[in-house]
Design an enzyme around this catalytic site. Structure first.
Site, PDB file in Angstrom:
ATOM      1  N   ASP A 176      38.303  52.575  30.467  1.00  0.00           N
ATOM      2  CA  ASP A 176      39.111  51.355  30.408  1.00  0.00           C
ATOM      3  C   ASP A 176      38.680  50.567  29.159  1.00  0.00           C
ATOM      4  O   ASP A 176      37.719  50.922  28.480  1.00  0.00           O
ATOM      5  CB  ASP A 176      38.935  50.532  31.692  1.00  0.00           C
ATOM      6  CG  ASP A 176      40.149  49.670  32.004  1.00  0.00           C
ATOM      7  OD1 ASP A 176      40.870  49.285  31.064  1.00  0.00           O
ATOM      8  OD2 ASP A 176      40.380  49.376  33.185  1.00  0.00           O
TER       9      ASP A 176
ATOM     10  N   GLU B 257      44.251  40.739  36.443  1.00  0.00           N
ATOM     11  CA  GLU B 257      42.848  41.139  36.589  1.00  0.00           C
ATOM     12  C   GLU B 257      41.993  40.006  37.169  1.00  0.00           C
ATOM     13  O   GLU B 257      42.393  39.338  38.122  1.00  0.00           O
ATOM     14  CB  GLU B 257      42.329  41.678  35.251  1.00  0.00           C
ATOM     15  CG  GLU B 257      43.123  42.894  34.799  1.00  0.00           C
ATOM     16  CD  GLU B 257      42.526  43.618  33.611  1.00  0.00           C
ATOM     17  OE1 GLU B 257      41.313  43.893  33.621  1.00  0.00           O
ATOM     18  OE2 GLU B 257      43.286  43.945  32.679  1.00  0.00           O
TER      19      GLU B 257
END
Length: 627
Positions: free
Chosen positions: A309, A515
């Site tokens: 990521d 997020e």
């Protein structure tokens, strides 16, 4: 020797030289008739360590100058959330920028094209005027894998229209706690539903041929993209729903709840898998050799590449980046193949080079990573067609994609209450009335409707961020022209009471987030939502539409509400909401998440021992369309 003999010798020498030159020029890896495995091995044996490390590097678009791409032999470029060539960039602008990068890549010694990646998590969401589909939390409520597959096909076309052949989607997390800021990226708390929705992968990539080997990546052609199943593994099960946190669960439960979607993704030929920021029982996934190499690569026989990521390897240490060399070593040895290093690619290259030369990372591990990356690139046809297809430019926001988005909105809506008395339903609403009120912060705000990961990473408010239809405008275009519509973002109770409205539609909910910014421990409806509900619903018959990435606490208001609709984050096609409110289509959506009463009950999922929801998993009232 006679002159004619000398001449013949000269000709023979020329022919021999020509044959040798042609033999030297022939590169097996450039021949599309050669099997992919042989092409990969031929190219791999020609590569220097520097070129191999370059292939393992993915950098941010802003850094991808021609010089950087050439000097570091970069293998991949990405757009971070909101990273665009220019504001309101057209398909042509995207294509021009990406083709320029590709030209630099293919001009290197071996001519290996880059693979350009972008987050396209609910449509091609970074791009102006692209179709924005409902977020996954809504798609799970449709229970319609075929719909999701068609969304994948449309998303692939819109991505390819901008010259992008690789998307970081789908998210196959099984969200077990709605306090998690990424819960809207999950199709359901139920593993079975998430597995079904992996049908988006053949939508994006194309259907795997029946005779294909399981686990081998597959991309059908230039109208498809490479997909990325994420975030491996257990990201939806972190303690208290804290983003990037620790999933505390035994191996058997991990296999039962969080791993199954990856079985299906691998079987459907997914090209790449992204590792999660989160940990499993205290071990960072980016450094988990057991789950990445032993289980995913060896046990499941996944043959695509594993990608980190955004700055994911930095997070192996605390604080992030405090021992970067160790982070590089731990992640590569764990089995991560391509590292998303948006900015510090020189340090990554230097550290990885030293680690290999010092034998802290075996060259076999480097070769495995590069072999996987090249396999995906050859499968995609990048070597034959590295540049964008300009004929696809018209796919951005195409009308058939918007109609598909509208269908998805209709099917994703969940009707949770329809009338204070069961024999007296409120919905569907009449199209012809004297006067109606449309109220709330979310009724006329396209950005709120779309949520996070829309044009920018965190999402934003406003109607000028992209093209689409707000719920207010959808209502206006649906009701009879003689019906008077009054719109008020924050109506006062006294005005509602004196307004003589036939009914009101209230649209409130969460602001956009993504997020960690979306982590929420109270899950109440944000102000001024509650006061708007009270001011309206205590004074006139009301339908409340909640725009949110998850269930919220609604118990204090549910008694005063006449009809209640969970609309999730529907995207740009707000007309789908009006289609169902006014009976052109019926309500069919079913909760793919448990709707809790109090936040103190969390985490609470279907099958739990003390299961006491406000609305249970699978609940959803239905209506029939008006004839």
């Amino acid at each position: 020797m006679e002159a004619w003999q000398k001449f013949i010798c000269f000709i023979l020498i020329l022919l021999c030289c020509s044959a040798v030159t042609k033999a030297a020029e022939y590169m097996k890896y450039k021949d599309p008739k050669v099997p992919i495995k042989a092409r990969v091995e031929d190219l791999l044996r020609r590569m220097t360590l520097e070129e191999k490390i370059g292939q393992m590097s993915q950098i941010e678009r802003l850094n991808a100058t021609s010089d950087v791409l050439k000097n570091y032999f970069i293998g991949s470029v990405l757009s971070g959330g909101g990273s665009v060539p220019s504001p309101l960039a057209t398909a042509e602008t995207w294509v021009e920028a990406i083709n320029k990068m590709q030209k630099a890549a293919v001009s290197t010694r071996l001519g290996i094209p880059i693979i350009y990646g972008i987050d396209a998590v609910h449509g091609h969401n970074n791009v102006y005027k692209a179709t924005i589909f409902p977020h996954n939390v809504g798609l799970g409520a449709t229970r319609d894998p075929n719909l999701v597959k068609r969304i994948g096909q449309a998303t692939a076309l819109e991505a390819r229209a901008t010259g992008i052949p690789y998307v970081f989607a789908p998210c196959v997390a099984v969200c077990r706690d709605p306090r998690w800021g990424r819960c809207y990226e999950s199709y359901s708390e139920d593993t079975t539903i998430v597995k079904q929705m992996t049908e988006i992968i053949p939508g994006l990539q194309g259907d795997v041929p029946k005779d294909a080997r399981k686990g081998v990546p597959y991309v059908a052609g230039g109208r498809n993209v490479a997909a990325c199943a994420k975030h491996y593994v257990g990201d939806g099960g972190t303690h208290n729903g804290i983003n990037e946190n620790n999933t505390i669960i035994d191996f058997r439960a991990l296999l039962k709840i969080h791993m199954p979607p990856y079985y299906d993704a691998v079987a459907k030929g997914v090209s790449t898998i992204m590792v999660s920021y989160s940990s499993w029982n205290g071990v960072k996934m980016h450094a988990n050799r057991f789950l990445v190499t032993h289980f995913l690569k060896n046990k499941l026989r996944f043959r695509g590449f594993v990608i980190s990521d955004w700055q994911g390897i930095d997070r192996i240490t605390s604080p992030p980046g405090s021992n970067y060399t160790y982070s590089v070593q731990a992640s590569i040895n764990a089995g991560v193949d391509m590292i998303m290093i948006p900015y510090n690619y020189p340090e990554f290259a230097n550290d990885l080079t030293s680690l290999v030369k010092n034998k802290d990372i075996p060259i076999s591990r480097i070769n495995d990573a590069v072999r996987r990356i090249l396999r995906v690139k050859f499968t995609m046809g990048l070597f034959e067609k590295p540049y964008a297809d300009p004929s696809l430019a018209g796919q951005i926001g195409a009308q058939e994609h918007r109609e598909l988005g509208r269908e998805a909105v209709r099917k994703s809506l969940v009707l949770l209450k329809n009338g204070k008395l069961s024999f007296k339903p409120v919905l569907p609403l009449p199209k012809k009335s004297n006067k109606i009120l449309v109220a709330g912060t979310h009724a006329d705000d396209l950005g709120f409707q779309c949520g996070g990961w829309t044009i920018s990473w965190q999402g934003q408010s406003g109607n000028n961020i992209t093209a689409g239809t707000t719920i207010l405008n959808a209502i206006k275009s649906t009701v009879d022209p003689t019906t008077k519509i009054v719109f008020s973002k924050r109506p006062r109770a006294v005005d509602v009471k004196s307004g003589k409205y036939d009914y009101a539609i209230v649209v409130v909910g969460e602001p956009p987030y993504a997020e960690t910014a979306g982590d929420n421990t109270n899950l109440t409806i944000p102000a001024p939502g509650p006061s708007i509900i009270r001011n309206v619903c205590k004074n006139v018959k009301c339908v409340v539409i909640l725009i949110s990435g998850r269930p919220l606490v609604v118990q204090p208001y549910i008694a005063m509400i006449d009809a209640f609709v969970a609309a999730w984050l529907p995207g740009t096609e707000g007309q789908g909401v009006a289609d169902v409110l006014y009976g052109d289509y019926g309500f069919t959506g079913k909760l793919a998440r448990t709707w809790f009463k109090l936040v103190d009950q969390l985490p609470m999922n279907i099958g739990d021992k003390n299961y006491d929801p406000l609305f249970p998993f699978g609940f959803g009232l239905t209506t029939k369309p008006r004839k």
